[in-house]
Design an enzyme around this catalytic site. Structure first.
Site, mmCIF file in Angstrom:
data_model
loop_
_atom_site.group_PDB
_atom_site.id
_atom_site.type_symbol
_atom_site.label_atom_id
_atom_site.label_comp_id
_atom_site.label_asym_id
_atom_site.label_seq_id
_atom_site.Cartn_x
_atom_site.Cartn_y
_atom_site.Cartn_z
ATOM 1 N N HIS A 113 37.336 42.718 41.263
ATOM 2 C CA HIS A 113 37.246 41.793 40.126
ATOM 3 C C HIS A 113 35.854 41.139 40.062
ATOM 4 O O HIS A 113 35.715 39.918 40.183
ATOM 5 C CB HIS A 113 38.349 40.719 40.201
ATOM 6 N N GLU A 130 46.459 41.087 42.234
ATOM 7 C CA GLU A 130 45.241 40.892 43.018
ATOM 8 C C GLU A 130 45.448 39.836 44.110
ATOM 9 O O GLU A 130 46.135 38.842 43.851
ATOM 10 C CB GLU A 130 44.102 40.410 42.087
ATOM 11 N N GLY A 139 33.682 41.890 37.390
ATOM 12 C CA GLY A 139 33.156 42.193 36.051
ATOM 13 C C GLY A 139 32.034 41.256 35.612
ATOM 14 O O GLY A 139 31.007 41.687 35.102
ATOM 15 N N ARG A 187 42.475 43.134 32.621
ATOM 16 C CA ARG A 187 43.451 42.500 33.503
ATOM 17 C C ARG A 187 44.366 43.585 34.068
ATOM 18 O O ARG A 187 44.805 44.489 33.340
ATOM 19 C CB ARG A 187 44.310 41.481 32.743
ATOM 20 N N THR A 202 38.622 46.922 33.222
ATOM 21 C CA THR A 202 37.905 45.729 33.702
ATOM 22 C C THR A 202 38.501 44.482 33.032
ATOM 23 O O THR A 202 37.876 43.423 33.055
ATOM 24 C CB THR A 202 36.396 45.798 33.361
ATOM 25 N N SER A 213 41.009 50.918 19.344
ATOM 26 C CA SER A 213 42.199 50.329 18.732
ATOM 27 C C SER A 213 42.116 48.827 18.916
ATOM 28 O O SER A 213 41.554 48.343 19.899
ATOM 29 C CB SER A 213 43.472 50.889 19.360
HETATM 30 C C1 8YV Z 1 35.695 36.707 36.119
HETATM 31 C C2 8YV Z 1 37.260 37.234 34.127
HETATM 32 O O1 8YV Z 1 35.650 37.679 37.083
HETATM 33 O O2 8YV Z 1 36.348 35.970 32.367
HETATM 34 C C3 8YV Z 1 37.339 36.523 32.817
HETATM 35 O O3 8YV Z 1 38.417 36.494 32.210
HETATM 36 O O4 8YV Z 1 38.205 37.730 34.603
HETATM 37 C C4 8YV Z 1 35.945 37.368 34.810
HETATM 38 O O5 8YV Z 1 34.898 36.979 34.042
HETATM 39 C C5 8YV Z 1 36.494 35.522 36.464
HETATM 40 O O6 8YV Z 1 36.368 34.600 35.470
HETATM 41 C C6 8YV Z 1 36.127 34.867 37.772
HETATM 42 O O7 8YV Z 1 35.458 33.658 37.606
#
Ligand code: 8YV
Length: 341
Positions: free
Chosen positions: A295, A277, A297, A248, A246, A173
């Site tokens: 966090h 967080e 990712g 928010r 992954t 979606s």
């Molecule tokens: C990172 C993120 O963990 O880009 C984002 O929005 O949340 C992730 O890539 C964060 O930017 C930490 O530097």
């Protein structure tokens, strides 16, 4: 001119940024209180930020010399963009370079939940393993299942490619479809390409939730996506559903997720992001069928370097080369900004 960098920078990029101006570093892991950030911003022209740093209206208004916020992230929900534009402050982010790393983590969480990898690891380490058992730690087959991807941007697409390679059926979606029924969705050229390339089908959020064995969230956090997934949404998912986030934490009502896990409304969850967080809901901490990550990712050495490089390059483009950085979030103010330098 002076720069404020929140968090560390790789040595080579620090040197590159120093071509522009001296840098003050503040190494923090959670948001600085407004008054501390305001104090640190005095006399600073550029700030390098990350998602935890709160560049809200009060902070931005109290930083009269600030001319650019270079966010080292693709998400920018921590920055009040309209107020930055009103105050003639450029804002840039780092799209594109973190798609693969983030999708890898989302897929790793899916496999970890489906195949109970974290439970299995603890089982072996704790000495509980006594020998082969036919039904020991039975997991969920991944092959042939349906994944629902919420938000088909760059990262959603990178996730979809991984899912296709594992023979998952893909439904998705898009943020513009929120509140729409299936018959109100207008398929565009991109959807047609996704159908051809990945056999992926665009559907309403409700259809996605009802028909997905796995749901993975990849949309931006905004006013419309805050707590997008709550009690009602979890109740629509099949009981064998594994939920991955992954993107928010605030896109999900965390209490509703904890309830869904504990009442077996869904089968498990893989989470890299959380509502407040670094605090994690205590029920999620206690659940064996939830895999948690702090966090990370985009946390590969290559990707974090590429993100920092984009932020530093954006500052150099604007201030040294006087040319519009490619990844500005408010490109409409560029001409006016340039004329005022
Ligand atoms: C990172 C993120 O963990 O880009 C984002 O929005 O949340 C992730 O890539 C964060 O930017 C930490 O530097």
């Amino acid at each position: 001119m002076k720069i404020l960098c929140l968090g560390r920078l790789p040595q080579d990029l620090e040197e590159k940024l120093l071509e522009l101006a001296p840098i003050d570093f503040i190494d923090r892991t959670t948001a600085l209180p407004d008054h501390e950030l305001i104090e640190a911003l005095q006399g600073k022209t550029i700030i390098l930020t990350e998602p935890q740093d709160q560049l809200n209206e009060k902070v931005v208004a109290a930083a009269p010399e600030l001319k650019m916020i270079a966010q080292r992230a693709v998400g920018f929900d921590n920055i009040n963009l309209p107020v930055c534009s009103q105050n003639n402050i450029l804002v840039s982010n780092t799209p594109g370079v973190l798609d693969n790393a983030t999708a890898d983590l989302a897929f790793a969480l899916l496999l970890a939940c489906g195949r109970r990898i974290v439970e299995a690891d603890s089982y072996v380490r704790s000495g509980q393993w006594t020998g082969f058992e036919n039904d020991l730690l039975l997991g969920t087959e991944i092959f042939g299942k349906t994944i629902g991807i919420v938000g088909m941007g760059r990262i959603g697409y990178a996730m979809a490619k991984r899912c296709h390679a594992f023979s998952l059926k893909i439904i998705y979606s898009r943020s513009g479809d929120l509140g729409r029924d299936d018959n109100e969705i207008e398929i565009d050229e991109r959807d047609k390409k996704l159908a051809l390339e990945l056999n992926a089908q665009r559907v309403s959020l409700e259809t996605l939730l009802k028909n997905s064995n796995f749901v993975s969230v990849h949309c931006l956090l905004s006013a419309t996506t805050t707590e997008l997934i709550g009690h009602k949404e979890f109740s629509l998912m099949p009981h064998d559903c594994i939920f991955i986030n992954t993107a928010r934490g605030k896109i999900v009502d965390e209490q509703a997720l904890a309830d869904a896990i504990f009442t077996n409304k869904i089968k498990g969850a893989g989470l890299d992001v959380f509502y407040s967080e670094p605090a994690v809901h205590k029920l999620l901490l206690a659940a064996p069928n939830v895999v948690l990550a702090p966090h990370i990712g985009s946390a590969t050495a290559e990707t974090r370097h590429a993100m920092a490089n984009l932020a530093v390059s954006a500052a150099l483009e604007a201030f040294k080369n006087k040319s519009k950085p490619a990844n500005l979030l408010n490109p409409d103010i560029w001409q006016d900004w340039l004329e005022k330098q």
